[in-house]
Write an enzyme that holds these catalytic residues in place. Structure first.
Site, short mmCIF file in Angstrom:
data_model
loop_
_atom_site.label_atom_id
_atom_site.label_comp_id
_atom_site.label_asym_id
_atom_site.label_seq_id
_atom_site.Cartn_x
_atom_site.Cartn_y
_atom_site.Cartn_z
N CYS A 244 0.88 -1.19 0.00
CA CYS A 244 0.00 0.00 0.00
C CYS A 244 0.90 1.22 0.00
O CYS A 244 0.94 1.99 0.96
CB CYS A 244 -0.93 -0.01 1.21
SG CYS A 244 -1.94 -1.50 1.38
N CYS A 367 -1.63 3.59 11.10
CA CYS A 367 -1.42 4.79 11.91
C CYS A 367 -2.67 4.99 12.77
O CYS A 367 -3.19 6.09 12.90
CB CYS A 367 -1.12 6.01 11.05
SG CYS A 367 -2.32 6.35 9.75
#
Length: 431
Positions: A244, A367
Site C-alpha cells: 500500500c 497509523c
C-alpha cells in the site's frame, strides 16, 4: 497582512474546509493558498495556526456556542477560539471592524455570543468526556479498550501540535551532515530519540525550500513511520513489496535500508498517488523500485505469489494516531467508515500474505491507535493463516523499547511520535 486580514482569510479557509467535508483539511488548505500566492509564508503560518487551533478545539468550541441560534459559524468559531485561547473580547471584536480586508462587522447576535465567552475556560468540568477530550461519542468504547485508565492523558497528548520529523536519506549523506545542512539555512534540528535516521524540528517550518530537501538528503516523515520501516528490516539484495505504497514515503526509506540493492515493488490502487512517487524517488536517488497499479482483474498478484522476502502492508485505517497533525480526521470519522476499513484491512492482509515467500516476513502496520484495527485484526489473521506466526523484532534497527516484541505500539504520549502500530509476522519455512 494585518491581523484583521489574517482573520478574514482564516474564516474563508474554514468555509472552504466545511464545504468539502470528505477532503482532508491540509489538502483544502494547500489548494486555498495555491490560489492566493500573494499570501506570504509568515501570514500562511499564522492563518494555518488559527485554523488548526479551531479544528483541535472543534467539539469544545461548539459546546460553548451550543445555545447560539444557528450554531457555530466559521466566523464565530474563529472568534471563540481566539477568546478562549486567551485574547480579550475587545481585541477580537476590534478585528471584525469591516475595514478593507477585514471581516465584516459582528452582528448583534455574534457580538453577544462572543461577549458571553468572557471569563470562560476552553475546557470546563461540565463538558461531557468526549467533548472535553475531542473524540466522537461513538468511539469512546474503542478508545477505552485501547488506553484504559490512560485515556485522558493519551487524548491530552493528541491535542498538542505535532513536531516536524525528517528522515535522513543515508543514500545521500549522514544524519550529522543533514543536521549541519539544515542549520546553514537557519533550521535547527535535533536527533529523534528512537529512529537512527530521524531529525526533529519544532512546529511548521519551511523545510521544502531548503537545499538539503530539494537535493534529497532529507524527507518529511514522522519518526513512528520510520520505526515501521525499521521493523520490516529489509536488507540489500532482497525482493521487497510495499503493498500500500501511496506516494512512496516508506518505499523511499526501504530503498535506503537496502542501500539501493535488490528489488522493491511499490503497489497501490491509486494511480495519482503512485505517480506522485516518481519525483520523490528521483530526488532521493532511488533506482531499485518498480511501481505497479493494482486494478480489478489484475493478475500481477497471482503471478508473484510467494516471491517476496519481505512484504509491508501499511493498511488504510482510521488515522486516529495522526490526530495531532490531522485534527479534522476526528471530525470526519464515522462508525461506518471504521466498519468498512476493518473489512478492507482483512482483505488486503490476506491478499498480501500470499505474496510472502516461505520463511519471509510480513509487517502489518497502521497509523491507528484502535485495537479493532490493530491487535484484533492480527489475531483474526493468524487464525485464518496458521502458516504465519508472530516474530520478535530482535536486534535490528528497532528502538530498544520495542525490541523482542512482535508488536510495536507507539503513541504521542509515550513516544512523542504519531500513533503507530506494527505487527511482525513470519511465514513458515514449509510451503
Amino acid at each position: 497582512m494585518t491581523p484583521a486580514a489574517r482573520l478574514a482569510a482564516a474564516i474563508d479557509l474554514l468555509v472552504a474546509i466545511e464545504n468539502a467535508p470528505r477532503r482532508p483539511a491540509d489538502a483544502a488548505a494547500n489548494a486555498f493558498f495555491r490560489e492566493r500566492r500573494y499570501i506570504g509564508g509568515g501570514d500562511r503560518r499564522a492563518i494555518s495556526t488559527l485554523i488548526w487551533d479551531v479544528l483541535r478545539r472543534w467539539r469544545r468550541l461548539h459546546w460553548h456556542l451550543r445555545d447560539v441560534p444557528g450554531g457555530g459559524s466559521p466566523r464565530l468559531l474563529c472568534g471563540a477560539s481566539m477568546i478562549l485561547g486567551g485574547e480579550s473580547v475587545e481585541a477580537v471584536r476590534a478585528l471584525f471592524g469591516g475595514a478593507r480586508y477585514a471581516p465584516d462587522a459582528l452582528t448583534a447576535r455574534e457580538d453577544a455570543a462572543l461577549a458571553g465567552l468572557a471569563g470562560h475556560l476552553l475546557t470546563e468540568a461540565a463538558m461531557p468526556r468526549p467533548v472535553r477530550l475531542e473524540y466522537p461519542d461513538w468511539l469512546g468504547p474503542a478508545l477505552e479498550e485501547s488506553f484504559g485508565e490512560g485515556l485522558e492523558a493519551e487524548m491530552a497528548a493528541m491535542e498538542a501540535a505535532a513536531p516536524l520529523d525528517l528522515r535522513v536519506n543515508l543514500l545521500k549523506g549522514s544524519r550529522e551532515e543533514a543536521r549541519a545542512a539544515l542549520a546553514r539555512e537557519g533550521l535547527m534540528a535535533a536527533p529523534t530519540p528512537l529512529s537512527p535516521w530521524g531529525l526533529r524540528l519544532d512546529g511548521r517550518q519551511p523545510v521544502t525550500a531548503a537545499a538539503c530537501f530539494r537535493d534529497g538528503l532529507v524527507e518529511i516523515q514522522d519518526e513512528g513511520s520510520q520505526i515501521v520501516v525499521a521493523a520490516l528490516g529489509a536488507r540489500p539484495g532482497e525482493r521487497v513489496l510495499d503493498f500500500c505504497a501511496g506516494a512512496g514515503g516508506k518505499t523511499l526509506a526501504i530503498a535506503m535500508t537496502m542501500e539501493n540493492r535488490g528489488q522493491i515493488a511499490a503497489c497501490d490502487v491509486s494511480a495519482p498517488r503512485l505517480e506522485g512517487a516518481v519525483k520523490r524517488l528521483r530526488r532521493a536517488g532511488v533506482h531499485n523500485v518498480e511501481r505497479h497499479l493494482l486494478e480489478a482483474g489484475d493478475k500481477w498478484v497471482k503471478r508473484r505469489a510467494g516471491s517476496f522476502d519481505r512484504v509491508l502492508v501499511d493498511a488504510p485505517c482510521s488515522g486516529t494516531g495522526t490526530w495531532r497533525r490531522n485534527p479534522d480526521a476526528r471530525i470526519r470519522l464515522t462508525e461506518q467508515d471504521l466498519a468498512e476499513l476493518r473489512i478492507k484491512q482483512a482483505e488486503i492482509l490476506d491478499r498480501a500474505a500470499g505474496l510472502v515467500k516461505p520463511g519471509g516476513r510480513l509487517v502489518y502496520a497502521t497509523c491507528s491507535v484502535l485495537e479493532a484495527e490493530n491487535g484484533a485484526q492480527v489475531a483474526a489473521f493468524l487464525e485464518r493463516r496458521p502458516d504465519f506466526a508472530a516474530e520478535a523484532a530482535g536486534a535490528e534497527a528497532v528502538p530498544e523499547c520495542q525490541r523482542d516484541h512482535a508488536r510495536i505500539a507507539l503513541t504521542p504520549l509515550r513516544h512523542g511520535t504519531d500513533g503507530f502500530f506494527a505487527a511482525i509476522l513470519r511465514r513458515s519455512d514449509r510451503p
